[in-house]
Design a protein around this motif. Structure first.
Motif, PDB file in Angstrom:
ATOM      1  N   ASP A 240       1.014  -1.177  -0.254  1.00  0.00           N
ATOM      2  CA  ASP A 240      -0.241   0.376  -0.238  1.00  0.00           C
ATOM      3  C   ASP A 240       1.524   2.019  -0.303  1.00  0.00           C
TER       4      ASP A 240
ATOM      5  N   PHE B 163      -4.866   6.936  -6.460  1.00  0.00           N
ATOM      6  CA  PHE B 163      -4.992   5.674  -5.925  1.00  0.00           C
ATOM      7  C   PHE B 163      -4.815   4.755  -4.607  1.00  0.00           C
TER       8      PHE B 163
ATOM      9  N   ARG C 110      -6.444   0.908  -2.844  1.00  0.00           N
ATOM     10  CA  ARG C 110      -6.300  -0.880  -2.640  1.00  0.00           C
ATOM     11  C   ARG C 110      -7.521  -0.675  -2.404  1.00  0.00           C
TER      12      ARG C 110
ATOM     13  N   HIS D 110      -6.381   4.235   0.682  1.00  0.00           N
ATOM     14  CA  HIS D 110      -4.765   5.225   0.180  1.00  0.00           C
ATOM     15  C   HIS D 110      -3.665   5.777   0.917  1.00  0.00           C
TER      16      HIS D 110
ATOM     17  N   GLU E 209      -7.975  -5.532  -5.065  1.00  0.00           N
ATOM     18  CA  GLU E 209      -7.484  -5.245  -6.761  1.00  0.00           C
ATOM     19  C   GLU E 209      -6.426  -3.788  -6.054  1.00  0.00           C
ATOM     20  N   TYR E 210      -5.356  -3.265  -6.450  1.00  0.00           N
ATOM     21  CA  TYR E 210      -4.903  -1.772  -6.974  1.00  0.00           C
ATOM     22  C   TYR E 210      -5.257  -1.250  -8.252  1.00  0.00           C
TER      23      TYR E 210
ATOM     24  N   ARG F  31      -5.557   2.844  -9.930  1.00  0.00           N
ATOM     25  CA  ARG F  31      -5.581   3.871 -10.195  1.00  0.00           C
ATOM     26  C   ARG F  31      -6.229   4.916 -10.567  1.00  0.00           C
TER      27      ARG F  31
END
Length: 413
Positions: A273, A325, A327, A345, A369-370, A372
């Motif tokens: 993270d 950005f 997770r 974040h 999931e990450y 953008r």
């Protein structure tokens, strides 16, 4: 339970509702053109406040706000109609008096005309007698009277008699001429008086028709106002009946909010993270703000509730983008939030920072999931406790909600 009122109504009303009924809007408080806008705004406020309420409670609030907003125009119409009735009745009464006076004047003039005609008839009969006598030789008789005179004195006496007879005949002819002239004058006057009477009577009938039309309009306005009043009472009754259910839903919403805060507060950062770099977040959806963050007071059920985010209205199915950005740490159903996604974040000043997205029609990411900044993570919808398509957007610090307006672009664009 609220205390029951001691008169008329069989059900108790919340204080706010009772106030709406006791303090009715004054007809002069708003122009007719403002009623629709005021009603629309009031309905929007009611729907926002009652987001977690039942469908029946929201419907009752809509009916109440719509009827309340329409009351000033209805009251103005009743007042105007009553004034129109009074004016029309006064005009009809005045016109009726004028018609009666005109008819009386005509009858008086017509009586004089009849008398003038009778005088003409009498004078004509006398002149006809003179003409008949002349035709039968009365003039020769008068000449014979003079011829048979016994002397100058007798002739002078007889001539005086003849002159008197002729003068009398001439006066009879003059009387006929005068009588005819007077009869024509009275006839003209009678004609004018008759037209005046007929016009006055027609005007009186028109005024009476207008008065009846005004009375009908006033009755319609009164019935419309009465219907609005009944609608308000019916809405109040429904809202009151829904009180226990709505309050239970409020408690459930508070419990759900507490669970979400606890879950996010207890989230452990993963090694991958990243820390949030600061700055303004990306606007998560293209739309317009429909409701602010903060405490809301429900005047219908007299409770406070926290609106933990900002509502951004947008068309159903519009893309929802990650504000930064992060997770995915939550993605699924969350009671009144409907389809709900939260992103982590990283930390700001050592405190975990998260954004959350509610009422989605579809969730396009999975937990772990990450994503953008700007990546589409879901679609706008109206799932959960929602009254229309919009995104409920939250900013949280260690699970505790904060005002998203402090982190989004000031233009909300």
């Amino acid at each position: 339970m609220w205390p029951k009122r001691r008169h008329r109504r069989k059900y108790a009303l919340p204080a706010f509702f009772a106030g709406l009924l006791l303090i009715a809007p004054h007809p002069a408080q708003a122009a007719p053109g403002d009623d629709r806008d005021r009603a629309g705004k009031a309905v929007q406020r009611a729907e926002a406040v009652l987001e977690h309420a039942t469908d029946l409670a929201r419907s009752a609030a809509r009916n109440l706000e719509t009827a309340t907003a329409a009351m000033p125009a209805a009251q103005r119409k009743v007042a105007t109609s009553r004034g129109a009735v009074a004016a029309a009745l006064a005009s009809a009464t005045s016109a009726s008096r004028k018609a009666k006076a005109a008819r009386a004047a005509y009858e008086k003039v017509a009586g004089r005309f009849v008398q003038a005609r009778e005088r003409v008839d009498d004078a004509r009969e006398r002149v006809d007698e003179i003409a008949a006598a002349s035709y039968m030789g009365s003039n020769f008789a008068r000449l014979n009277v003079l011829v048979d005179a016994s002397g100058p004195a007798d002739m002078m006496a007889r001539l005086s008699i003849v002159e008197q007879i002729m003068q009398s005949q001439q006066e009879d002819v003059g009387t006929l001429v005068v009588a005819r002239r007077e009869a024509r004058t009275e006839q003209d006057r009678a004609g004018l008086a008759k037209r005046a009477a007929e016009e006055a009577e027609a005007a009186a009938r028109d005024r009476l028709t207008a008065a009846r039309a005004a009375q009908s309009a006033a009755e319609r306005a009164r019935l419309a106002l009465e219907k609005l009043t009944q609608t308000r009472y019916a809405a109040l009754k429904v809202a009151n009946a829904q009180r226990s259910v709505v309050l239970a839903r409020y408690e459930a919403a508070k419990a759900e909010e507490a669970r979400i805060a606890a879950a996010l507060r207890g989230y452990s950062l993963k090694s991958g993270d990243a820390k949030y770099g600061g700055g303004r977040l990306l606007m998560p959806v293209t739309g317009w703000k429909s409701s602010d963050y903060g405490q809301r007071y429900d005047p219908y059920y007299r409770v406070w509730q926290l609106h933990a985010g900002m509502d951004i209205a947008a068309g159903g199915g519009s893309p929802i983008r990650a504000a930064a950005f992060g997770r995915v740490i939550r993605a699924g159903w969350a009671g009144g939030y409907g389809n709900f996604t939260c992103l982590s974040h990283g930390k700001i000043s050592g405190v975990g920072f998260q954004t959350c997205y509610g009422h989605q029609s579809a969730i396009l990411v999975r937990v772990g999931e990450y994503v953008r900044r700007g990546e589409v993570i879901g679609l706008v919808g109206t799932t959960g406790a929602s009254t229309g398509n919009h995104l409920h957007f939250e900013t949280r610090f260690d699970g505790a909600p904060r005002n998203p307006a402090n982190y989004l672009p000031r233009c909300l664009c």
